[in-house]
Design an enzyme around this catalytic site. Structure first.
Site, mmCIF file in Angstrom:
data_model
loop_
_atom_site.group_PDB
_atom_site.id
_atom_site.type_symbol
_atom_site.label_atom_id
_atom_site.label_comp_id
_atom_site.label_asym_id
_atom_site.label_seq_id
_atom_site.Cartn_x
_atom_site.Cartn_y
_atom_site.Cartn_z
ATOM 1 C CB SER A 102 -42.461 -10.992 21.744
ATOM 2 O OG SER A 102 -41.137 -10.621 21.595
ATOM 3 C CG ASP A 132 -37.674 -10.978 23.523
ATOM 4 O OD1 ASP A 132 -37.101 -12.075 23.682
ATOM 5 O OD2 ASP A 132 -38.461 -10.761 22.582
ATOM 6 C CG ASP A 172 -37.742 -13.886 19.805
ATOM 7 O OD1 ASP A 172 -37.748 -12.949 20.622
ATOM 8 O OD2 ASP A 172 -38.555 -13.968 18.857
ATOM 9 C CD GLU A 198 -35.780 -7.399 12.972
ATOM 10 O OE1 GLU A 198 -36.474 -6.794 12.158
ATOM 11 O OE2 GLU A 198 -36.251 -7.934 13.988
ATOM 12 C CB ALA A 199 -30.745 -2.423 15.273
ATOM 13 C CG ASN A 200 -35.179 -5.977 17.183
ATOM 14 O OD1 ASN A 200 -34.520 -6.998 17.000
ATOM 15 N ND2 ASN A 200 -36.362 -5.782 16.606
ATOM 16 N NE ARG A 256 -40.798 -0.698 9.256
ATOM 17 C CZ ARG A 256 -41.188 -1.150 10.444
ATOM 18 N NH1 ARG A 256 -40.806 -0.561 11.573
ATOM 19 N NH2 ARG A 256 -41.972 -2.208 10.536
ATOM 20 C CB SER A 310 -45.460 0.320 13.666
ATOM 21 O OG SER A 310 -45.674 -0.847 14.436
ATOM 22 C CB THR A 330 -45.999 -4.597 16.284
ATOM 23 O OG1 THR A 330 -45.173 -3.479 16.586
ATOM 24 C CG2 THR A 330 -45.174 -5.672 15.611
HETATM 25 C C1 16G Z 1 -41.869 -7.995 15.266
HETATM 26 C C2 16G Z 1 -40.816 -8.780 14.526
HETATM 27 C C3 16G Z 1 -39.475 -8.104 14.651
HETATM 28 C C4 16G Z 1 -39.562 -6.665 14.194
HETATM 29 C C5 16G Z 1 -40.676 -5.933 14.903
HETATM 30 C C6 16G Z 1 -40.896 -4.588 14.251
HETATM 31 C C7 16G Z 1 -40.685 -11.184 14.268
HETATM 32 C C8 16G Z 1 -40.600 -12.507 14.961
HETATM 33 N N1 16G Z 1 -40.707 -10.125 15.063
HETATM 34 O O1 16G Z 1 -41.641 -8.002 16.633
HETATM 35 O O2 16G Z 1 -38.573 -8.809 13.840
HETATM 36 O O3 16G Z 1 -38.356 -5.998 14.440
HETATM 37 O O4 16G Z 1 -41.877 -6.674 14.770
HETATM 38 O O5 16G Z 1 -41.960 -3.946 14.852
HETATM 39 O O6 16G Z 1 -40.742 -11.093 13.053
HETATM 40 P P1 16G Z 1 -42.615 -2.666 14.199
HETATM 41 O O7 16G Z 1 -43.133 -3.060 12.839
HETATM 42 O O8 16G Z 1 -43.667 -2.268 15.150
HETATM 43 O O9 16G Z 1 -41.523 -1.640 14.078
HETATM 44 MG MG MG Z 2 -39.425 -11.895 21.193
#
Ligand code: 16G
Ligand code: MG
Length: 554
Positions: free
Chosen positions: A66, A284, A288, A378-380, A506, A508, A510
């Site tokens: 992504s 991005d 998506d 999502e706001a993003n 919260r 993260s 990711t």
């Molecule tokens: C991922 C999610 C996205 C979410 C982001 C939050 C999918 C396909 N993508 O990129 O929706 O906004 O994680 O990231 O589900 P964070 O948990 O690091 O804030």
């Molecule tokens: Mg993406």
């Protein structure tokens, strides 16, 4: 036929496990450095075949990271309707990725037994990849996994994530959703878009304040490659000027550009020229997500993010449903990151109900299917609209219904066309762009008119590093913090000091950090609140490294 024994042999010889540390199927699949992912890909090929046989359907595998930088890569599975992998199988994905090579055989046997999976079923696995230089060899590993269990890999080459979701949905709907080829995808979206333009009484060029020209930042990724197909087919109907289309392997993917960069930094990406009041958009790295923006005549940057797109779409859908005079239950799904002003506008002014869910596409998607028409964003900038089959059927009936006025029937036709511009399977940057362009054109609006619908509350997002981010747990769609005990009380006390303020924390999904969001009536208040809440998290949840600083210019 215990052909899964082959899988084990293959694994040992060609795709041995190279990493000791466990990896987790997170919010959007596995994501890490590309050179750590070979065996994970192979194993996801195996799992995809098992899932496909269990569901008796085609399953998708998308290789992408992504908006992450180029050395990263990732993989996610796509379920039969083109939606994200069912949550109950995420655990299996994690297990598959982490067992030793010598345990692969037994885990395959375990899942077959647990779900009673028929191992002779012939199944197809659709595989897509983004433009990362690591993607081709990782795709080869996925294919080896698919072949090891006698599945049939269908290689779609380089495609956007939403294209791959679309292909899977098309195949499983026996082409009712569309033709599962790139050409089929372009044809479906472009035909519907052009139909909508030609039905307008005004010319293509413009309508009211709307001008049919947009500057498009392709993030030097697959979104730059695929937009060319649209440029060719749309021609003068929508003049898309492409920027950030560097070649594969130049290291420029998502670098200082793309939707995530623009949303996070709230500034123009590199490569987009400053042209006052001209509509711009950024997608991005796997196309998506999309955000819009413009620079005004005083060089001030204005962002129109996912919340803006969501409110524009929900408002327009509501308008069309009223014109048709059809009662479908329409709702907007947001997350806690949605700007409070957008929620107020949509509930108070437009009277569209709003539901709030946890971060991550799967949560939004699952909530949206509870409504006849579910708009989620999502706001993003990730989002789409989902229509129930019963809603589509009622719209088709409305078009045929001779007791209805021409205006009503035309509005129903319009909405049916709009549904074909939308990729209902998942958020699709290019499809979303065409939807936004359709609505702005229909309303005769340019970006300033769009922005004037409501005023965003200033907000700030900061990261805090703590020893173990899992000590933070939340409830109520992540808006309330349950642990560590007492932290929520502190947040409440801080929030109460400011006007129109809101803040939540919260972990993260990711990155190994905690995210702190704050919004308030003024920029100063939002910045101050974010820093204060960040400090509380640092103190009460085991902060490490730099302590969040209170801005000293206030
Ligand atoms: C991922 C999610 C996205 C979410 C982001 C939050 C999918 C396909 N993508 O990129 O929706 O906004 O994680 O990231 O589900 P964070 O948990 O690091 O804030
Ligand atoms: Mg993406």
């Amino acid at each position: 036929m215990a052909n899964y024994r082959t899988a084990y042999a293959f694994a040992r010889e060609m795709h041995p496990k190279t990493e000791k540390a466990d990896i987790q199927y997170g919010t959007a699949g596995f994501r890490t450095k590309a050179n750590k992912l070979g065996y994970v890909m192979y194993r996801m090929g195996l799992l995809a075949v098992l899932r496909a046989r269990y569901k008796n359907a085609t399953i998708g595998v998308m290789i992408t990271a992504s908006h992450n930088p180029e050395p990263d890569n990732g993989v996610k599975l796509v379920d039969p309707y083109g939606e994200m992998l069912e949550q109950s199988w995420e655990g299996w994905a994690t297990k598959f990725a982490n067992v030793g090579d010598d345990q692969l055989e037994s885990i395959i046997a375990e899942i077959i037994q647990e779900y009673n999976i028929p191992m002779t079923e012939r199944v197809q696995i659709c595989i897509g990849k983004d433009t990362r230089p690591s993607s081709p060899s990782l795709a080869k590993s996925v294919m080896d996994g698919v072949l090891a269990l006698s599945g049939k890999p269908v290689d779609f080459g380089i495609v956007t994530t939403p294209q791959l979701h679309y292909f899977v949905a098309c195949k499983n709907s026996k082409h009712a959703y569309g033709i599962p080829t790139e050409e089929g995808y372009y044809h479906k979206l472009v035909t519907a878009f052009l139909n909508l333009r030609s039905h307008q009484t005004n010319s293509c060029e413009g309508n009211g304040n709307y001008r049919n020209r947009i500057l498009y930042d392709g993030a030097n990724g697959v979104g730059a490659k695929k937009i060319k197909q649209f440029q060719e087919r749309l021609g003068e109907a929508l003049k898309i000027e492409l920027y950030n289309d560097e070649g594969i392997g130049t290291g420029k993917l998502n670098h200082l550009c793309g939707a995530d960069y623009v949303k996070s930094n709230q500034k123009l990406p590199n490569g987009i020229p400053i042209q006052p009041n001209v509509r711009c958009c950024s997608v991005d790295g796997d196309a998506d997500r999309i955000v819009y923006y413009f620079t005004d005549e005083n060089d001030k940057f204005h962002l129109l993010d996912g919340d803006r797109i969501a409110t524009l779409i929900a408002a327009y859908l509501k308008e069309l449903l009223e014109q048709i005079d059809i009662d479908l239950n329409l709702a907007l799904i947001q997350t806690a990151y949605a700007n409070g002003a957008s929620t107020e506008y949509i509930t108070q002014k437009l009277k569209v109900p709003v539901a709030c869910v946890s971060t991550g596409v799967k949560h939004l998607h699952h909530k949206a299917v509870e409504y006849e028409v579910g708009v989620y964003f999502e706001a993003n900038g990730h989002g789409t609209v989902i229509f129930r089959q019963s809603a589509k059927d009622r719209l088709k009936q409305a078009v045929e219904d001779s007791s209805r006025s021409d205006a009503q029937r035309n509005a129903a036709k319009r909405l049916l066309n709009l549904i074909n511009v939308i990729n209902e399977t998942v958020g699709d940057a290019i499809s979303d762009m065409l939807v936004v362009e359709t609505i702005l054109h229909a309303k005769g609006w340019d970006v300033q008119d769009w922005e004037a619908t409501y005023t965003d509350l200033p907000n700030r997002l900061i990261k805090v590093t703590i020893e173990n981010r899992n000590v933070i747990t939340t409830t109520d769609a992540e808006r309330i913090c349950l642990t560590p005990p007492g932290l929520q009380d502190e947040i409440n006390a801080l929030v109460s000091k400011y006007n129109k303020a809101r803040s939540f924390v919260r972990p993260s999904g990711t990155e190994d950090i905690v995210r702190v969001y704050a919004e308030a009536a003024t920029r100063e208040e939002a910045d101050m609140l974010a820093a204060e809440v960040g400090q509380k998290v640092y103190e009460m949840a085991g902060g490490i490294g730099d302590r969040p600083e209170i801005p000293n210019n206030l």
